[in-house]
Scaffold this motif. Structure first.
Motif, PDB file in Angstrom:
ATOM      1  N   UNK A 158      37.264  12.883-115.743  1.00 37.65           N
ATOM      2  CA  UNK A 158      38.506  12.368-114.456  1.00 37.65           C
ATOM      3  C   UNK A 158      39.156  13.622-113.763  1.00 37.65           C
ATOM      4  N   UNK A 159      40.487  13.953-115.037  1.00 34.96           N
ATOM      5  CA  UNK A 159      41.175  14.852-115.044  1.00 34.96           C
ATOM      6  C   UNK A 159      40.432  16.122-114.749  1.00 34.96           C
ATOM      7  N   UNK A 160      39.412  16.895-115.462  1.00 31.84           N
ATOM      8  CA  UNK A 160      39.024  17.788-115.156  1.00 31.84           C
ATOM      9  C   UNK A 160      38.158  18.360-113.734  1.00 31.84           C
ATOM     10  N   UNK A 161      37.520  17.025-113.269  1.00 25.75           N
ATOM     11  CA  UNK A 161      36.755  17.020-112.330  1.00 25.75           C
ATOM     12  C   UNK A 161      37.476  16.814-111.179  1.00 25.75           C
ATOM     13  N   UNK A 162      38.780  16.703-110.853  1.00 29.78           N
ATOM     14  CA  UNK A 162      39.800  16.986-109.619  1.00 29.78           C
ATOM     15  C   UNK A 162      40.146  18.248-109.818  1.00 29.78           C
ATOM     16  N   UNK A 163      40.520  18.688-111.153  1.00 33.68           N
ATOM     17  CA  UNK A 163      40.977  20.095-111.170  1.00 33.68           C
ATOM     18  C   UNK A 163      39.690  21.349-110.525  1.00 33.68           C
ATOM     19  N   UNK A 164      38.778  20.990-110.835  1.00 31.14           N
ATOM     20  CA  UNK A 164      37.549  21.830-110.076  1.00 31.14           C
ATOM     21  C   UNK A 164      37.697  21.642-109.041  1.00 31.14           C
TER      22      UNK A 164
END
Length: 141
Positions: free
Chosen positions: A19-25
């Motif tokens: 989820x963290x990675x998705x929001x960063x992207x």
């Protein structure tokens, strides 16, 4: 985007790495963060002691914003990321995350951050003061 009825802000110290990675992207910060280095992302989350999230409408829905910081909970907090998915930008979520950080930290804790150039105006609009005496040792990778 459909109008939202509620934004849920929460402390999530065990935020899911995906989820963290998705929001960063989705926010565009993926261009400046090591989103393809899972071990480093895991360390970024694991070593932060302030992790706040924003979700639209109902709890449990995917996050649309994250504020991640390091603080002593007494004097200062450094916000490492304030990131909002492009689809949710302009809804006040970034300001809401900063307000939640201020609420949780209390009035005796200062907040600092380093802005990407495109976000400088946002930080000024929410009332943060631009500081001129900041210093930086660049990372090697």
């Amino acid at each position: 985007m459909t109008p939202i009825s509620k934004v849920f802000y929460a402390s999530e110290p065990t935020l899911d790495l995906a989820e963290f990675r998705r929001v960063l992207v989705e926010s565009g910060l993926g261009e400046t963060r090591p989103v393809d280095d899972e071990a480093r992302l895991k360390a970024m989350l694991g070593n932060a002691n302030l992790v706040l999230t924003a979700r639209l409408d109902v709890e449990g829905k995917p996050i649309v914003g994250v504020a991640r910081g390091v603080t002593d909970f007494s004097w200062v907090c450094y916000i490492s990321e304030l990131t909002v998915s492009v689809s949710a930008q302009g809804l006040g979520i970034g300001k809401g995350l900063m307000d939640e950080a201020r609420r949780q930290l209390g009035p005796s804790v200062g907040i600092s951050l380093i802005s990407v150039p495109d976000a400088v105006g946002f930080y000024e609009r929410i009332g943060m003061k631009r500081m001129t005496d900041a210093f930086w040792f660049s990372r090697k990778r």
